[in-house]
Design a protein around this motif. Structure first.
Motif, mmCIF file in Angstrom:
data_model
loop_
_atom_site.group_PDB
_atom_site.id
_atom_site.type_symbol
_atom_site.label_atom_id
_atom_site.label_comp_id
_atom_site.label_asym_id
_atom_site.label_seq_id
_atom_site.Cartn_x
_atom_site.Cartn_y
_atom_site.Cartn_z
ATOM 1 N N ARG A 61 75.116 1.401 4.293
ATOM 2 C CA ARG A 61 73.846 2.011 3.880
ATOM 3 C C ARG A 61 74.026 3.514 3.823
ATOM 4 N N GLU A 62 73.266 4.125 2.931
ATOM 5 C CA GLU A 62 73.282 5.579 2.807
ATOM 6 C C GLU A 62 71.897 6.112 3.146
ATOM 7 N N ARG A 63 71.876 7.168 3.946
ATOM 8 C CA ARG A 63 70.619 7.843 4.271
ATOM 9 C C ARG A 63 70.799 9.315 3.956
ATOM 10 N N THR A 75 74.294 -4.363 8.152
ATOM 11 C CA THR A 75 74.515 -5.660 8.786
ATOM 12 C C THR A 75 73.749 -6.791 8.116
ATOM 13 N N GLU A 76 72.869 -6.473 7.199
ATOM 14 C CA GLU A 76 72.132 -7.507 6.473
ATOM 15 C C GLU A 76 72.643 -7.671 5.047
ATOM 16 N N GLY A 77 73.657 -6.940 4.660
ATOM 17 C CA GLY A 77 74.154 -6.944 3.284
ATOM 18 C C GLY A 77 75.278 -7.933 3.045
ATOM 19 N N ARG A 80 77.534 -9.498 5.773
ATOM 20 C CA ARG A 80 76.954 -10.658 6.470
ATOM 21 C C ARG A 80 77.240 -11.935 5.677
ATOM 22 N N ASP A 81 77.083 -11.878 4.354
ATOM 23 C CA ASP A 81 77.362 -13.039 3.512
ATOM 24 C C ASP A 81 78.825 -13.462 3.617
ATOM 25 N N ALA A 82 79.729 -12.470 3.601
ATOM 26 C CA ALA A 82 81.155 -12.773 3.724
ATOM 27 C C ALA A 82 81.466 -13.361 5.096
ATOM 28 N N PHE A 83 80.834 -12.832 6.127
ATOM 29 C CA PHE A 83 81.038 -13.340 7.480
ATOM 30 C C PHE A 83 80.555 -14.784 7.600
#
Length: 112
Positions: A61-63, A75-77, A80-83
């Motif tokens: 994420r970028e802020r 952690t929701e991107g 997570r799908d790959a994990f």
């Protein structure tokens, strides 16, 4: 494999990007300059390029804060799908081992 997972695995295929993710995992949110210092093997411009790919892949994420950009793991991107995908493969492998007869020979093990 879903497109999100493919993006994550492609992004993770590079050693510098994996190092960036390790640093973010250890330290949390960091600026590009701080990340470049910690990665050490490449400069800020190269780290920025890798971060752009990691961001578009859904891994970080970028802020923005003024002129600065800070990055953290998403952690929701896509990671997570790959994990979840890897976890399902590992679960299948463990289930296959558990279901194998006790007298079955070990396959793929080097006994010599």
């Amino acid at each position: 494999m879903a497109p999100k997972e493919e993006l994550a695995f492609d992004a993770l295929s590079d050693g510098v990007r994996r190092r960036i993710l390790s640093v973010l995992g250890e330290e949390g949110e960091l600026s590009v300059n701080r990340l470049a210092e910690r990665v050490g093997t490449v400069g800020r411009t190269t780290v920025s390029s890798h971060l752009r790919l990691l961001r578009t892949s859904g891994i970080v994420r970028e802020r923005r804060e003024g002129r600065n950009r800070f990055y953290s793991l998403d952690t929701e991107g896509a990671v997570r799908d790959a994990f979840v995908y890897l976890q399902s493969i590992m679960r299948q492998a463990v289930d296959a081992i558990d279901d194998a007869p006790a007298s079955a020979p070990d396959r793929g093990r080097d006994t010599g």
